[in-house]
Write a protein that holds these residues in place. Structure first.
Motif, mmCIF file in Angstrom:
data_model
loop_
_atom_site.group_PDB
_atom_site.id
_atom_site.type_symbol
_atom_site.label_atom_id
_atom_site.label_comp_id
_atom_site.label_asym_id
_atom_site.label_seq_id
_atom_site.Cartn_x
_atom_site.Cartn_y
_atom_site.Cartn_z
ATOM 1 N N CYS A 1 0.834 -1.206 0.000
ATOM 2 C CA CYS A 1 0.000 0.000 0.000
ATOM 3 C C CYS A 1 0.863 1.247 0.000
ATOM 4 O O CYS A 1 0.610 2.197 -0.757
ATOM 5 N N ARG A 2 1.903 1.271 0.813
ATOM 6 C CA ARG A 2 2.781 2.431 0.906
ATOM 7 C C ARG A 2 3.517 2.664 -0.415
ATOM 8 O O ARG A 2 3.675 3.805 -0.852
ATOM 9 N N ALA A 3 3.972 1.598 -1.031
ATOM 10 C CA ALA A 3 4.681 1.744 -2.306
ATOM 11 C C ALA A 3 3.759 2.289 -3.395
ATOM 12 O O ALA A 3 4.177 3.079 -4.248
ATOM 13 N N PHE A 4 2.500 1.878 -3.363
ATOM 14 C CA PHE A 4 1.557 2.350 -4.371
ATOM 15 C C PHE A 4 1.283 3.844 -4.221
ATOM 16 O O PHE A 4 0.826 4.501 -5.155
ATOM 17 N N CYS A 5 1.577 4.389 -3.038
ATOM 18 C CA CYS A 5 1.386 5.829 -2.809
ATOM 19 C C CYS A 5 2.415 6.677 -3.560
ATOM 20 O O CYS A 5 2.236 7.895 -3.672
ATOM 21 N N TYR B 1 2.439 14.755 -0.101
ATOM 22 C CA TYR B 1 1.299 14.005 -0.645
ATOM 23 C C TYR B 1 1.478 12.502 -0.393
ATOM 24 O O TYR B 1 0.557 11.823 0.071
ATOM 25 N N ALA B 2 2.682 11.985 -0.689
ATOM 26 C CA ALA B 2 2.943 10.562 -0.499
ATOM 27 C C ALA B 2 2.919 10.190 0.979
ATOM 28 O O ALA B 2 2.429 9.117 1.354
ATOM 29 N N LYS C 1 0.671 7.328 2.744
ATOM 30 C CA LYS C 1 1.278 6.203 3.460
ATOM 31 C C LYS C 1 0.740 6.091 4.879
ATOM 32 O O LYS C 1 0.538 4.983 5.391
ATOM 33 N N ARG C 2 0.515 7.216 5.524
ATOM 34 C CA ARG C 2 -0.041 7.175 6.876
ATOM 35 C C ARG C 2 -1.480 6.647 6.855
ATOM 36 O O ARG C 2 -1.921 5.994 7.812
ATOM 37 N N ASN C 3 -2.192 6.896 5.782
ATOM 38 C CA ASN C 3 -3.530 6.320 5.639
ATOM 39 C C ASN C 3 -3.456 4.802 5.512
ATOM 40 O O ASN C 3 -4.365 4.090 5.964
ATOM 41 N N CYS C 4 -2.372 4.303 4.893
ATOM 42 C CA CYS C 4 -2.197 2.852 4.793
ATOM 43 C C CYS C 4 -2.143 2.232 6.178
ATOM 44 O O CYS C 4 -2.748 1.187 6.433
ATOM 45 N N GLU D 1 7.232 9.578 11.139
ATOM 46 C CA GLU D 1 6.226 10.089 10.220
ATOM 47 C C GLU D 1 5.185 10.939 10.944
ATOM 48 O O GLU D 1 4.691 11.926 10.389
ATOM 49 N N GLU D 2 4.856 10.584 12.159
ATOM 50 C CA GLU D 2 3.933 11.414 12.937
ATOM 51 C C GLU D 2 4.549 12.785 13.219
ATOM 52 O O GLU D 2 3.863 13.812 13.145
ATOM 53 N N LYS D 3 5.834 12.814 13.549
ATOM 54 C CA LYS D 3 6.511 14.086 13.792
ATOM 55 C C LYS D 3 6.584 14.931 12.520
ATOM 56 O O LYS D 3 6.387 16.151 12.567
ATOM 57 N N LEU D 4 6.858 14.291 11.385
ATOM 58 C CA LEU D 4 6.898 15.024 10.123
ATOM 59 C C LEU D 4 5.524 15.606 9.788
ATOM 60 O O LEU D 4 5.420 16.767 9.361
#
Length: 497
Positions: free
Chosen positions: A288-292, A314-315, A319-322, A411-414
């Motif tokens: 899923c993350r790669a498809f983003c 955007y990506a 990825k976080r939605n994945c 990723e949460e910090k970003l």
């Protein structure tokens, strides 16, 4: 019988343009078929064990076999987009068998495209980091961070070769989907309401119930499909044991099987299934993350760094939605589903007296739930029973758990940084624009504007707070430790353990 009809009809493309596009892609496919690729990337992780990482062992064990033998090009040259349109047209003209045929083909074509694209990106990302097989950099020193861009170029070359090797472009991906309409159709499972109706009309009642169930997993609030599902499971000839989510991730069956075995005290079998589920969970999420990492419409012409930043943002959101989507299982959302593997593994390993594995599983669980009260007590019990055999390795969380948690936190910090800093930047820009406009007003007008601005800003802050709450709110969190609740959205008898 209720027939589900979407509010908006599908926009039709100009067929002469489509035929020209298909013809061009057929030529590309012919050229690809004549191309011989002999330098396919292959790499294997060293020292694989039950703590194999998300980037190496999972890819080595699972990814290589997923698309090693891609299906042939459709004989009629049509893409899954064409097949979806043909299926919808058959639905509108009451040609139920054709509807089922084309929509099933469309779904299968999209799955193949999704897996091929995602797996190529995963393979090339791994190959770029595989120092043993990648070779040396073109230059010995990392001047101006050029080695970073060299790796990007190497990945780009790898992706081009992979796309040719597996003939990804023959499926006519979303090249004609300028407004993202078809991407939304397949990702939001909007094929299934049509497929449900066509299954019912062609007397495939069990498949009809499964189609409705599949759509409800993604859209549990949809009252029309919920009613359709309730009617479907009461139809004559229904086989309730065969109702299932047609888009279910592969890890789900392994996880549920492991929990069932644990409840039945089949500890060795539970360990086997839960360990397999961890690897499959990581692989499914990484797909899923790669498809983003696909295309992104900037809407303007940014400079080099801005383009990279916008596309990355955007990506990152995708990825976080994945990660969130992986917690949606059979119509219910489970927060932090990944660490639950370790919670069950800790218990299973303990009962077969594999104390080190049990302790490390518990330590891995605590990475995600540091405030848990029960797990530390379980670990104290292990320490007491293991006595003199406790070593430093006991206190090390498993490698894939550490990597998963580190990525999650970073990723949460970003995401927080992006929201805070760029929202602040936009607010400052908006304030400056208001000040510029106010320069030409007299003092009374300025005073009036300032008073209004206070009210407007107060309202805006409340609106922003509400918007932020809506954006950050995840689906309802399951507070229990049971995988399934007493009541679920889907088919209760099938879901309950």
């Amino acid at each position: 019988m209720i027939v589900y009809v979407e509010e908006m009809m599908i926009s039709r493309r100009r067929w002469n343009w489509m035929l020209l596009f298909i013809g061009c892609c057929c030529l590309v496919t012919l050229a690809v078929a004549q191309t011989q690729e002999s330098d396919a990337t292959s790499a294997s992780a060293e020292g694989t064990d039950t703590t194999a990482t998300a980037s190496s062992a999972v890819i080595e064990d699972t990814e290589r076999t997923v698309y090693s033998d891609p299906p042939d090009t459709p004989e009629d040259g049509s893409s899954f987009i064409d097949q979806y349109e043909q299926g919808v047209q058959a639905y509108l003209t009451n040609e139920w068998e054709d509807c089922v045929y084309f929509l099933e083909r469309a779904l299968e074509g999209y799955r193949t495209y999704y897996e091929s694209v995602a797996n190529c990106r995963m393979e090339c990302e791994y190959a770029a980091r595989d120092v043993k097989h990648r070779g040396e950099f073109l230059h010995g020193t990392n001047v101006d961070n050029l080695q970073h861009y060299e790796l990007i170029l190497r990945r780009t070359l790898c992706l081009s070769k992979c796309a040719r090797r597996y003939a990804i472009y023959r499926y006519l991906p979303f090249s004609e989907d300028f407004d993202g309409h078809y991407m939304d159709v397949f990702q939001e499972l909007k094929v299934y309401p049509y497929l449900y109706a066509c299954y019912v009309k062609s007397n495939r009642v069990t498949l009809a119930a499964s189609a409705a169930y599949t759509y409800l997993v993604k859209h549990p609030e949809n009252t029309v499909m919920k009613k359709n599902f309730e009617e479907a499971i009461e139809m004559p000839g229904i086989d309730r044991d065969e109702i299932h989510d047609l888009e279910e991730k592969k890890f789900v069956e392994l996880l549920i099987g492991g929990i069932v075995d644990e409840q039945e005290n089949n500890w060795e079998r539970a360990i086997e299934q839960l360990e397999s589920s961890i690897k499959q969970f990581i692989f499914d999420e990484n797909q899923c993350r790669a498809f983003c990492e696909g295309e992104f419409d900037h809407g303007f012409l940014p400079d080099f760094i801005t383009a990279i930043g916008n596309h990355f943002t955007y990506a990152l959101q995708c990825k976080r939605n994945c990660t969130s989507n992986m917690g949606m299982v059979r119509g219910k959302y489970y927060d932090n589903l990944f660490p639950r593997h370790y919670q069950h593994l800790q218990k299973a390993y303990y009962h077969v007296k594999r104390y080190e594995e049990s302790y490390r599983a518990g330590m891995s669980y605590l990475l995600f739930h540091a405030d848990d009260f029960d797990m530390p007590e379980a670990l104290k019990t292990i320490e007491a029973e293991a006595k003199g055999s406790v070593t430093a390795n006991f206190f090390k969380a498993r490698r894939e758990a550490v990597e998963y948690n580190d990525r999650l936190q970073y990723e949460e910090k970003l995401a927080r940084f992006i929201k805070q800093e760029f929202d602040l930047l936009e607010n400052v820009a908006g304030s400056n624009a208001e000040l510029d406009d106010a320069e030409f007003e007299d003092e009374d007008t300025v005073d009036t504007m300032e008073g209004n601005r206070v009210d407007e800003e107060g309202d805006t802050l409340e609106q922003n707070d509400q918007k932020e709450l809506e954006e950050d709110t995840q689906p309802p969190v399951d507070g229990s430790n049971e995988l399934y609740p007493a009541e679920t959205i889907g088919y209760n008898d099938h879901d309950e353990l």
